[in-house]
Design a protein around this motif. Structure first.
Motif, short mmCIF file in Angstrom:
data_model
loop_
_atom_site.label_atom_id
_atom_site.label_comp_id
_atom_site.label_asym_id
_atom_site.label_seq_id
_atom_site.Cartn_x
_atom_site.Cartn_y
_atom_site.Cartn_z
N ARG A 63 -5.87 -4.51 -14.50
CA ARG A 63 -7.40 -4.40 -14.83
C ARG A 63 -7.67 -5.35 -16.04
NH1 ARG A 63 -6.66 -2.45 -10.56
NH2 ARG A 63 -7.34 -0.54 -9.81
N ASP A 181 3.58 -6.35 1.31
CA ASP A 181 2.19 -5.72 1.13
C ASP A 181 1.41 -5.97 2.19
OD1 ASP A 181 0.68 -4.17 -0.35
OD2 ASP A 181 0.56 -5.55 -2.13
N GLU A 241 -6.42 8.74 2.24
CA GLU A 241 -7.72 9.12 1.76
C GLU A 241 -7.94 10.66 1.89
OE1 GLU A 241 -10.86 6.80 2.32
OE2 GLU A 241 -10.19 5.36 0.89
N TYR A 260 -5.84 7.47 -2.44
CA TYR A 260 -6.59 8.21 -3.40
C TYR A 260 -6.31 9.74 -3.02
CZ TYR A 260 -9.21 4.09 -4.35
OH TYR A 260 -9.68 2.66 -4.65
P1 C2E Z 1 -2.69 -3.94 -2.92
O1 C2E Z 1 -1.50 -4.53 -3.68
O2 C2E Z 1 -2.64 -4.10 -1.53
O3 C2E Z 1 -3.04 -2.82 -3.79
C1 C2E Z 1 -3.70 -1.52 -3.36
C2 C2E Z 1 -5.23 -1.60 -3.67
O4 C2E Z 1 -5.77 -0.52 -2.98
C3 C2E Z 1 -5.46 -0.99 -5.12
O5 C2E Z 1 -6.74 -1.79 -5.50
C4 C2E Z 1 -5.79 0.15 -4.88
O6 C2E Z 1 -6.26 0.77 -5.99
C5 C2E Z 1 -6.35 0.45 -3.78
N1 C2E Z 1 -6.21 1.73 -3.10
C6 C2E Z 1 -5.19 2.69 -3.36
N2 C2E Z 1 -5.38 3.69 -2.84
C7 C2E Z 1 -6.55 3.55 -2.06
C8 C2E Z 1 -7.23 4.40 -1.25
O7 C2E Z 1 -6.91 5.73 -0.89
N3 C2E Z 1 -8.43 4.07 -0.72
C9 C2E Z 1 -9.14 2.82 -1.13
N4 C2E Z 1 -10.34 2.46 -0.97
N5 C2E Z 1 -8.31 2.09 -1.99
C10 C2E Z 1 -7.19 2.38 -2.37
P2 C2E Z 1 -6.98 -2.89 -6.79
O8 C2E Z 1 -6.18 -2.13 -7.94
O9 C2E Z 1 -8.30 -3.18 -6.77
O10 C2E Z 1 -6.08 -4.07 -6.07
C11 C2E Z 1 -6.78 -4.87 -5.24
C12 C2E Z 1 -5.41 -6.14 -5.08
O11 C2E Z 1 -5.46 -7.00 -6.04
C13 C2E Z 1 -4.09 -5.44 -4.68
O12 C2E Z 1 -3.84 -5.04 -3.45
C14 C2E Z 1 -3.51 -6.80 -5.00
O13 C2E Z 1 -3.26 -7.75 -3.97
C15 C2E Z 1 -4.24 -7.33 -6.17
N6 C2E Z 1 -3.67 -7.00 -7.59
C16 C2E Z 1 -3.58 -5.68 -8.06
N7 C2E Z 1 -3.17 -5.98 -9.30
C17 C2E Z 1 -2.40 -6.80 -9.33
C18 C2E Z 1 -1.21 -7.49 -10.21
O14 C2E Z 1 -0.78 -7.11 -11.17
N8 C2E Z 1 -0.63 -8.86 -9.66
C19 C2E Z 1 -1.22 -9.40 -8.68
N9 C2E Z 1 -0.64 -10.61 -8.22
N10 C2E Z 1 -2.04 -9.01 -7.75
C20 C2E Z 1 -2.69 -7.81 -8.05
#
Ligand code: C2E
Ligand code: MG
Ligand code: MG
Ligand code: MG
Length: 280
Positions: A63, A181, A241, A260
């Motif tokens: 974040r 992923d 969810e 979630y």
């Molecule tokens: P991702 O790796 O597929 O991470 C899962 C995303 O889905 C996360 O969003 C998480 O908060 C969200 N999520 C988990 N459970 C649920 C649910 O039940 N419902 C919904 N609607 N969403 C859920 P986030 O944290 O916003 O991250 C989005 C994407 O950004 C990640 O998808 C990943 O591709 C990237 N990302 C996040 N953190 C990092 C990081 O530290 N490094 C890199 N390279 N990419 C990151």
């Protein structure tokens, strides 16, 4: 709009696109300061085992607390960092921070600590010549056992880089696990399983959303648990969810879930409670 007028002809002007480009440029410039001034922090989301609801692992998600924009989500700045190359430095910080955190949970919680931390790596990081060396150095510095780390990569990231497969093999040789992923949303999901050294399939939310309904997505979610079992991969259902979804996933054979319903990403570990146990 002067810049868009050429030879007296008004070109199509897309205000939305223009605003996006401006934001992209501004965020890109702010990333450097963000890194220097420690504006980034990690949140952790539980990955739980069914049916008992125990947190077996956590996914580390970055974040950005931006001084003017407030909290910025990774979908808005990771692509920018990829584009300008700062993802390499940011990614190294993410890895170090997540491994340090995991090592400290192990020290303070012992048996009650999650078994693994799962860290996302982007395409650009995978094509770094010595990404595996960075991983090895972080493990050595933090004292985290390699088996406690998972590196998450998307199919697209693997395809976008000529060196990604070699990098993944080198990481796996350290004893670190590899997760694919958003599985099923890329170009050649099944093809990749023949060549990539994968341990874990994270089945994308777009399939999990439809389990329990008569739909193609539900058929694919069912097929992917079979593929995982036969190839001796661990499947994790992403974006669960509701309790009803969890029940249905368990019935299909899923034993690991994230979403979630089981816990949102948070700055600290929410020690898992029993309210998410599946009814017997
Ligand atoms: P991702 O790796 O597929 O991470 C899962 C995303 O889905 C996360 O969003 C998480 O908060 C969200 N999520 C988990 N459970 C649920 C649910 O039940 N419902 C919904 N609607 N969403 C859920 P986030 O944290 O916003 O991250 C989005 C994407 O950004 C990640 O998808 C990943 O591709 C990237 N990302 C996040 N953190 C990092 C990081 O530290 N490094 C890199 N390279 N990419 C990151
Ligand atoms: Mg991920
Ligand atoms: Mg994911
Ligand atoms: Mg996803």
């Amino acid at each position: 709009y002067a810049a868009k007028v050429t030879g007296g002809r008004q070109l199509h002007y897309d205000a939305g696109l223009d605003a996006k480009a401006t934001e992209h440029a501004e965020l890109g410039a702010d990333l450097r300061t963000g890194l220097d001034e420690s504006q980034f922090f990690m949140v952790y989301q539980p990955i739980v085992a069914l049916p008992d609801g125990e947190t077996v692992a956590v996914e580390a998600l970055v974040r950005w607390q931006h001084p003017l924009r407030g909290l910025v989500n990774p979908v808005d700045f990771i692509p920018v960092a990829e584009h300008n190359g700062l993802i390499v430095e940011l990614g190294a910080w993410i890895l170090r921070e997540s491994c340090t955190r995991m090592a400290s949970w192990r020290a303070t919680l012992g048996e009650r600590a999650p078994q693994r931390v799962s860290v996302n790596a982007s395409a650009r990081q995978l094509s770094e010549p010595d990404f595996a060396g960075t991983v090895a150095a972080v493990l050595a510095d933090t004292g985290l056992p390699p088996r406690c780390l998972v590196i998450e990569v998307t199919e697209t990231a693997v395809f976008d880089s000529d060196t990604a497969l070699g990098t993944l093999r080198a990481i796996k040789a350290l004893g670190v696990r590899i997760a694919l992923d958003d599985f099923g949303t890329g170009h050649s999901s099944l093809g990749l399983l023949q060549t990539a050294p994968v341990d874990i399939l994270k089945v994308d939310k777009s399939f999990i959303d439809h389990v329990g309904t008569p739909s193609r997505q539900a058929v694919i979610a069912r097929a992917l648990i079979d593929v995982s079992n036969h190839l001796e991969l661990t499947a994790i259902a992403e974006g669960v969810e509701t309790a009803a979804q969890a029940e249905e996933l368990y019935r299909l054979g899923y034993r690991f879930v994230q979403g979630y319903h089981f816990g949102r990403p948070a700055p600290d570990l929410a020690i898992s409670d029993s309210q998410h146990q599946l009814a017997a």
